[in-house]
Design a protein around this motif. Structure first.
Motif, PDB file in Angstrom:
ATOM      1  N   ALA A 219       0.832  -1.209   0.000  1.00 35.01           N
ATOM      2  CA  ALA A 219       0.000   0.000   0.000  1.00 35.01           C
ATOM      3  C   ALA A 219       0.864   1.255   0.000  1.00 35.01           C
ATOM      4  CB  ALA A 219      -0.937  -0.004   1.203  1.00 35.01           C
ATOM      5  N   ASN A 220       1.890   1.285   0.867  1.00 40.80           N
ATOM      6  CA  ASN A 220       2.765   2.446   0.919  1.00 40.80           C
ATOM      7  C   ASN A 220       3.622   2.549  -0.339  1.00 40.80           C
ATOM      8  OD1 ASN A 220       2.365   3.945   3.420  1.00 40.80           O
ATOM      9  ND2 ASN A 220       2.979   2.070   4.467  1.00 40.80           N
ATOM     10  N   ALA A 221       4.022   1.401  -0.890  1.00 45.41           N
ATOM     11  CA  ALA A 221       4.795   1.414  -2.124  1.00 45.41           C
ATOM     12  C   ALA A 221       3.985   2.032  -3.257  1.00 45.41           C
ATOM     13  CB  ALA A 221       5.216  -0.008  -2.495  1.00 45.41           C
ATOM     14  N   GLU A 222       2.712   1.657  -3.350  1.00 43.14           N
ATOM     15  CA  GLU A 222       1.854   2.221  -4.388  1.00 43.14           C
ATOM     16  C   GLU A 222       1.693   3.724  -4.207  1.00 43.14           C
ATOM     17  OE1 GLU A 222      -0.668   2.812  -7.588  1.00 43.14           O
ATOM     18  OE2 GLU A 222       0.719   1.176  -7.129  1.00 43.14           O
ATOM     19  N   ALA A 223       1.563   4.180  -2.969  1.00 45.00           N
ATOM     20  CA  ALA A 223       1.418   5.620  -2.717  1.00 45.00           C
ATOM     21  C   ALA A 223       2.662   6.380  -3.169  1.00 45.00           C
ATOM     22  CB  ALA A 223       1.153   5.863  -1.233  1.00 45.00           C
ATOM     23  N   VAL A 224       3.841   5.831  -2.907  1.00 47.77           N
ATOM     24  CA  VAL A 224       5.078   6.485  -3.319  1.00 47.77           C
ATOM     25  C   VAL A 224       5.212   6.475  -4.844  1.00 47.77           C
ATOM     26  CG1 VAL A 224       7.604   6.297  -3.277  1.00 47.77           C
ATOM     27  CG2 VAL A 224       6.299   6.087  -1.153  1.00 47.77           C
ATOM     28  N   LEU A 225       4.863   5.371  -5.474  1.00 51.66           N
ATOM     29  CA  LEU A 225       4.929   5.304  -6.935  1.00 51.66           C
ATOM     30  C   LEU A 225       3.946   6.273  -7.580  1.00 51.66           C
ATOM     31  CD1 LEU A 225       5.317   1.451  -7.420  1.00 51.66           C
ATOM     32  CD2 LEU A 225       7.045   3.207  -7.879  1.00 51.66           C
ATOM     33  N   GLN A 226       2.774   6.437  -6.974  1.00 49.31           N
ATOM     34  CA  GLN A 226       1.826   7.435  -7.487  1.00 49.31           C
ATOM     35  C   GLN A 226       2.401   8.840  -7.370  1.00 49.31           C
ATOM     36  OE1 GLN A 226      -2.057   7.013  -5.721  1.00 49.31           O
ATOM     37  NE2 GLN A 226      -2.362   4.944  -6.504  1.00 49.31           N
ATOM     38  N   LEU A 227       3.135   9.081  -6.288  1.00 47.45           N
ATOM     39  CA  LEU A 227       3.794  10.376  -6.129  1.00 47.45           C
ATOM     40  C   LEU A 227       4.821  10.593  -7.236  1.00 47.45           C
ATOM     41  CD1 LEU A 227       4.459  12.964  -4.580  1.00 47.45           C
ATOM     42  CD2 LEU A 227       5.898  11.594  -3.057  1.00 47.45           C
ATOM     43  N   PHE A 228       5.605   9.557  -7.558  1.00 51.31           N
ATOM     44  CA  PHE A 228       6.564   9.670  -8.658  1.00 51.31           C
ATOM     45  C   PHE A 228       5.841   9.919  -9.983  1.00 51.31           C
ATOM     46  CE2 PHE A 228      11.006   8.615  -7.565  1.00 51.31           C
ATOM     47  CZ  PHE A 228      10.861   8.455  -6.196  1.00 51.31           C
ATOM     48  N   ASP A 229       4.704   9.235 -10.193  1.00 49.68           N
ATOM     49  CA  ASP A 229       3.917   9.468 -11.402  1.00 49.68           C
ATOM     50  C   ASP A 229       3.524  10.944 -11.510  1.00 49.68           C
ATOM     51  OD1 ASP A 229       4.040   6.754 -11.918  1.00 49.68           O
ATOM     52  OD2 ASP A 229       2.008   6.330 -11.212  1.00 49.68           O
ATOM     53  N   GLN A 230       3.065  11.510 -10.390  1.00 49.89           N
ATOM     54  CA  GLN A 230       2.623  12.901 -10.396  1.00 49.89           C
ATOM     55  C   GLN A 230       3.798  13.848 -10.623  1.00 49.89           C
ATOM     56  OE1 GLN A 230      -0.667  14.098 -10.196  1.00 49.89           O
ATOM     57  NE2 GLN A 230       0.465  15.892 -10.922  1.00 49.89           N
ATOM     58  N   LEU A 231       4.924  13.578  -9.990  1.00 43.86           N
ATOM     59  CA  LEU A 231       6.110  14.419 -10.188  1.00 43.86           C
ATOM     60  C   LEU A 231       6.529  14.404 -11.654  1.00 43.86           C
ATOM     61  CD1 LEU A 231       8.224  13.418  -7.057  1.00 43.86           C
ATOM     62  CD2 LEU A 231       7.021  15.592  -7.419  1.00 43.86           C
ATOM     63  N   HIS A 232       6.453  13.238 -12.263  1.00 48.50           N
ATOM     64  CA  HIS A 232       6.800  13.155 -13.675  1.00 48.50           C
ATOM     65  C   HIS A 232       5.824  13.940 -14.538  1.00 48.50           C
ATOM     66  CE1 HIS A 232       6.859  10.762 -17.604  1.00 48.50           C
ATOM     67  NE2 HIS A 232       7.914  11.543 -17.602  1.00 48.50           N
ATOM     68  N   GLN A 233       4.544  13.834 -14.234  1.00 51.41           N
ATOM     69  CA  GLN A 233       3.549  14.612 -14.981  1.00 51.41           C
ATOM     70  C   GLN A 233       3.783  16.107 -14.819  1.00 51.41           C
ATOM     71  OE1 GLN A 233      -0.450  13.326 -13.984  1.00 51.41           O
ATOM     72  NE2 GLN A 233       0.107  11.172 -14.177  1.00 51.41           N
ATOM     73  N   ASP A 234       4.344  16.500 -13.686  1.00 57.40           N
ATOM     74  CA  ASP A 234       4.642  17.911 -13.441  1.00 57.40           C
ATOM     75  C   ASP A 234       5.952  18.356 -14.087  1.00 57.40           C
ATOM     76  OD1 ASP A 234       2.334  18.082 -11.967  1.00 57.40           O
ATOM     77  OD2 ASP A 234       3.326  17.894 -10.014  1.00 57.40           O
ATOM     78  N   GLY A 235       6.665  17.415 -14.749  1.00 51.58           N
ATOM     79  CA  GLY A 235       7.861  17.788 -15.493  1.00 51.58           C
ATOM     80  C   GLY A 235       9.179  17.340 -14.904  1.00 51.58           C
ATOM     81  N   ALA A 236       9.159  16.597 -13.797  1.00 55.15           N
ATOM     82  CA  ALA A 236      10.403  16.144 -13.182  1.00 55.15           C
ATOM     83  C   ALA A 236      11.083  15.088 -14.047  1.00 55.15           C
ATOM     84  CB  ALA A 236      10.142  15.581 -11.788  1.00 55.15           C
ATOM     85  N   THR A 237      12.408  15.080 -13.995  1.00 56.08           N
ATOM     86  CA  THR A 237      13.214  14.053 -14.647  1.00 56.08           C
ATOM     87  C   THR A 237      13.639  13.052 -13.570  1.00 56.08           C
ATOM     88  OG1 THR A 237      14.039  15.709 -16.211  1.00 56.08           O
ATOM     89  CG2 THR A 237      15.217  13.602 -16.099  1.00 56.08           C
ATOM     90  N   ILE A 238      13.348  11.770 -13.778  1.00 55.64           N
ATOM     91  CA  ILE A 238      13.539  10.753 -12.745  1.00 55.64           C
ATOM     92  C   ILE A 238      14.265   9.551 -13.328  1.00 55.64           C
ATOM     93  CG2 ILE A 238      12.378   9.231 -11.090  1.00 55.64           C
ATOM     94  CD1 ILE A 238       9.923  11.133 -11.311  1.00 55.64           C
ATOM     95  N   CYS A 239      15.219   9.024 -12.577  1.00 60.66           N
ATOM     96  CA  CYS A 239      15.842   7.744 -12.892  1.00 60.66           C
ATOM     97  C   CYS A 239      15.714   6.861 -11.661  1.00 60.66           C
ATOM     98  CB  CYS A 239      17.302   7.922 -13.293  1.00 60.66           C
ATOM     99  SG  CYS A 239      18.119   6.370 -13.742  1.00 60.66           S
TER     100      CYS A 239
END
Length: 251
Positions: free
Chosen positions: A179-199
């Motif tokens: 559950a917490n892993a999914e919440a963090v991954l959703q946060l990464f999804d949102q950051l990416h949609q906002d324009g963040a570059t992630i590896c």
């Protein structure tokens, strides 16, 4: 697309008195602004070594590494530390929060190494990123008072506070329940949609599929570099296709 990071013929060899280990072998990668990359492979394949080089925690034995067209070769320890503090955000599997500092104090740490910022400017930025990761209500708590998922959200806020060129995440869900892993991954999804570059380094295929581009390593070599078809489905609108974007980013 704008190239933020370029790795050209990168190799890394570790030497001991008896053994020479080639951890990375002729890696060539370009990371564009706004991309979300996953880096996967078996344990010992070199993915964490590659992430360390990207984060300037180590230097390659051979090859060239550019950030925003600036060559990172030949930098001394202090110069690498300065670039890390200004351009790179880290998210680790073990959170790496300081136990006797509050959430606010943990998040502001990267900004304390930058000159010219007032205390109010630092607090304003900290409050901004805590709001983004939905942790404002816990800003005066200590890490021991937070769940694992909340601690990782604070760690993400700390990675964001210096407006980094790229966020490097090393198994960011490795210590979390589903559950917490999914919440963090959703946060990464949102950051990416906002324009963040992630590896993101991950051993989890489901997590890797969240990225817009999936890289796979084996024995120190890059063996696959593919756009994620699942994210392509989200982008195949007439407006997007008309722009003829050569690289895919998650929508």
């Amino acid at each position: 697309m704008t190239a933020l990071i370029e790795l050209t013929n990168i190799s890394k060899t570790f030497l001991t008195e008896e053994i020479e280990t080639r951890a990375l072998n002729n890696i060539n990668i370009t990371i564009n602004k706004g991309e979300y990359l996953s880096l996967s492979g078996q344990s010992g394949c070199g993915k964490s070594t590659l992430l360390s080089l990207l984060g300037l925690l180590d230097a390659p034995t051979e090859g060239r590494y550019l950030i925003n067209d600036t060559d990172m070769s030949g930098l001394n320890r202090d110069q690498r530390a300065k670039i890390r503090s200004e351009q790179i955000g880290f998210v680790f599997q073990s959170f790496n929060l300081i136990s006797d500092l509050t959430v606010v104090e943990n998040v502001m740490l990267p900004l304390t190494y930058q000159s010219g910022l007032s205390k109010q400017a630092i607090l304003d930025k900290v409050n901004e990123v805590l709001e983004k990761v939905q942790m404002s209500h816990r800003k005066n708590h200590y890490p021991s008072q937070l769940s694992g998922g909340q601690q990782q959200r604070v760690a993400v806020a700390r990675a964001l506070v210096n407006d980094p060129t790229i966020i490097l995440a090393d198994e960011p869900t490795g210590n979390l329940d589903s559950a917490n892993a999914e919440a963090v991954l959703q946060l990464f999804d949102q950051l990416h949609q906002d324009g963040a570059t992630i590896c993101m380094v991950t051993h989890d295929p489901a997590s890797a599929k969240r990225a817009s581009r999936c890289l796979e390593m084996f024995d120190g070599r890059l063996i696959a570099d593919n756009a994620n078809p699942q994210t392509k489905e989200k982008l195949d609108s007439p407006a997007t296709l008309a722009k003829e974007i050569p690289e895919l980013v998650a929508g």
